[in-house]
Design a protein around this motif. Sequence first.
Motif, PDB file in Angstrom:
ATOM      1  N   GLU A   1      38.526  26.566  47.641  1.00  0.00           N
ATOM      2  CA  GLU A   1      37.151  26.070  47.542  1.00  0.00           C
ATOM      3  C   GLU A   1      36.249  26.806  48.525  1.00  0.00           C
ATOM      4  N   ASP A   2      36.699  26.919  49.769  1.00  0.00           N
ATOM      5  CA  ASP A   2      35.921  27.628  50.791  1.00  0.00           C
ATOM      6  C   ASP A   2      35.771  29.108  50.447  1.00  0.00           C
ATOM      7  N   LEU A   3      36.815  29.708  49.937  1.00  0.00           N
ATOM      8  CA  LEU A   3      36.757  31.121  49.556  1.00  0.00           C
ATOM      9  C   LEU A   3      35.729  31.346  48.449  1.00  0.00           C
ATOM     10  N   ILE A   4      35.737  30.502  47.444  1.00  0.00           N
ATOM     11  CA  ILE A   4      34.798  30.639  46.328  1.00  0.00           C
ATOM     12  C   ILE A   4      33.363  30.396  46.792  1.00  0.00           C
ATOM     13  N   LEU A   5      33.166  29.484  47.738  1.00  0.00           N
ATOM     14  CA  LEU A   5      31.820  29.237  48.262  1.00  0.00           C
ATOM     15  C   LEU A   5      31.203  30.479  48.897  1.00  0.00           C
ATOM     16  N   SER A   6      32.029  31.406  49.359  1.00  0.00           N
ATOM     17  CA  SER A   6      31.509  32.621  49.986  1.00  0.00           C
ATOM     18  C   SER A   6      30.824  33.546  48.983  1.00  0.00           C
ATOM     19  N   PHE A   7      30.906  33.260  47.697  1.00  0.00           N
ATOM     20  CA  PHE A   7      30.248  34.066  46.667  1.00  0.00           C
ATOM     21  C   PHE A   7      28.962  33.412  46.175  1.00  0.00           C
TER      22      PHE A   7
ATOM     23  N   VAL B   1      36.783  37.607  41.342  1.00  0.00           N
ATOM     24  CA  VAL B   1      38.078  37.637  40.661  1.00  0.00           C
ATOM     25  C   VAL B   1      39.041  38.578  41.386  1.00  0.00           C
ATOM     26  N   ARG B   2      38.541  39.722  41.871  1.00  0.00           N
ATOM     27  CA  ARG B   2      39.407  40.636  42.637  1.00  0.00           C
ATOM     28  C   ARG B   2      39.942  39.970  43.897  1.00  0.00           C
ATOM     29  N   VAL B   3      39.057  39.272  44.623  1.00  0.00           N
ATOM     30  CA  VAL B   3      39.482  38.599  45.850  1.00  0.00           C
ATOM     31  C   VAL B   3      40.478  37.493  45.532  1.00  0.00           C
ATOM     32  N   LEU B   4      40.204  36.710  44.493  1.00  0.00           N
ATOM     33  CA  LEU B   4      41.136  35.641  44.112  1.00  0.00           C
ATOM     34  C   LEU B   4      42.488  36.213  43.721  1.00  0.00           C
ATOM     35  N   GLU B   5      42.480  37.278  42.942  1.00  0.00           N
ATOM     36  CA  GLU B   5      43.737  37.899  42.526  1.00  0.00           C
ATOM     37  C   GLU B   5      44.538  38.389  43.737  1.00  0.00           C
ATOM     38  N   GLU B   6      43.837  38.980  44.692  1.00  0.00           N
ATOM     39  CA  GLU B   6      44.510  39.446  45.919  1.00  0.00           C
ATOM     40  C   GLU B   6      45.110  38.272  46.687  1.00  0.00           C
ATOM     41  N   LYS B   7      44.355  37.174  46.803  1.00  0.00           N
ATOM     42  CA  LYS B   7      44.853  35.998  47.529  1.00  0.00           C
ATOM     43  C   LYS B   7      46.014  35.339  46.803  1.00  0.00           C
ATOM     44  N   PHE B   8      45.979  35.325  45.461  1.00  0.00           N
ATOM     45  CA  PHE B   8      47.090  34.760  44.694  1.00  0.00           C
ATOM     46  C   PHE B   8      48.389  35.496  45.010  1.00  0.00           C
ATOM     47  N   LYS B   9      48.298  36.803  45.249  1.00  0.00           N
ATOM     48  CA  LYS B   9      49.484  37.620  45.497  1.00  0.00           C
ATOM     49  C   LYS B   9      49.942  37.576  46.952  1.00  0.00           C
ATOM     50  N   THR B  10      49.008  37.425  47.896  1.00  0.00           N
ATOM     51  CA  THR B  10      49.370  37.592  49.307  1.00  0.00           C
ATOM     52  C   THR B  10      49.606  36.294  50.069  1.00  0.00           C
ATOM     53  N   ILE B  11      49.047  35.193  49.635  1.00  0.00           N
ATOM     54  CA  ILE B  11      49.203  33.929  50.356  1.00  0.00           C
ATOM     55  C   ILE B  11      50.476  33.232  49.895  1.00  0.00           C
TER      56      ILE B  11
ATOM     57  N   GLN C   1      27.206  33.277  39.720  1.00  0.00           N
ATOM     58  CA  GLN C   1      26.366  34.291  39.088  1.00  0.00           C
ATOM     59  C   GLN C   1      27.251  35.352  38.449  1.00  0.00           C
ATOM     60  N   GLN C   2      26.826  35.832  37.296  1.00  0.00           N
ATOM     61  CA  GLN C   2      27.641  36.768  36.519  1.00  0.00           C
ATOM     62  C   GLN C   2      27.947  38.051  37.290  1.00  0.00           C
ATOM     63  N   GLU C   3      26.989  38.575  38.057  1.00  0.00           N
ATOM     64  CA  GLU C   3      27.234  39.842  38.757  1.00  0.00           C
ATOM     65  C   GLU C   3      28.206  39.694  39.922  1.00  0.00           C
ATOM     66  N   LYS C   4      28.495  38.463  40.355  1.00  0.00           N
ATOM     67  CA  LYS C   4      29.433  38.247  41.460  1.00  0.00           C
ATOM     68  C   LYS C   4      30.856  37.985  40.977  1.00  0.00           C
ATOM     69  N   ILE C   5      31.036  37.861  39.678  1.00  0.00           N
ATOM     70  CA  ILE C   5      32.348  37.542  39.123  1.00  0.00           C
ATOM     71  C   ILE C   5      33.387  38.639  39.382  1.00  0.00           C
ATOM     72  N   PRO C   6      33.086  39.913  39.144  1.00  0.00           N
ATOM     73  CA  PRO C   6      34.134  40.921  39.360  1.00  0.00           C
ATOM     74  C   PRO C   6      34.705  40.898  40.782  1.00  0.00           C
ATOM     75  N   LYS C   7      33.846  40.802  41.777  1.00  0.00           N
ATOM     76  CA  LYS C   7      34.325  40.770  43.159  1.00  0.00           C
ATOM     77  C   LYS C   7      35.109  39.487  43.434  1.00  0.00           C
TER      78      LYS C   7
END
Length: 154
Positions: A58-64, A109-119, A101-107
């Motif tokens: 939740e906190d991570l997503i709020l940063s976008f 999703v990349r951050v979420l994908e990275e966190k899914f793999k590393t945490i 916002q649509q223009e913030k989605i690619p970044k």
Amino acid sequence: MSENTPLENTKRRPVKGAVKRAVKTAVQKAKQAPNTVTSNRLELLVTVVGRSKAEYYEDLILSFDVNMQVTALASGTANEKMLSLLGLSDNEKSVIFSVIQQEKIPKAVRVLEEKFKTIKGGNGIAYTIPLSSLIGKLIFGFLSNNRTVQEENK
């Protein structure tokens, strides 16, 4: 000639007719155009994560620049035997619904994908659903984190 001769009236009618045709053409073009408000479109980001990591995500997503999030508790469908075979510990999940916002989605999703793999224990999935309409300029301004939107003068 007097001021209101029939000759003067005929001169004005073509001008009125031309204006009417121009207005009618503009209205028809507006009806055919797609219903777009702005290029800053919004989408619903749905993130499914383990319940123990929900607050972190939740906190991570709020940063976008997300202004609205709703988290719902959920449960996975796998039984205990399947969980043990896959090496998973629990099936308690949280689903985070975020308007982004649509223009913030690619970044994002990349951050979420990275966190899914590393945490450790931070596995999850995320996907977006486009929003086609909203009611009100102020609601759109809030959801898109646009603080310059002001209420119309009444």
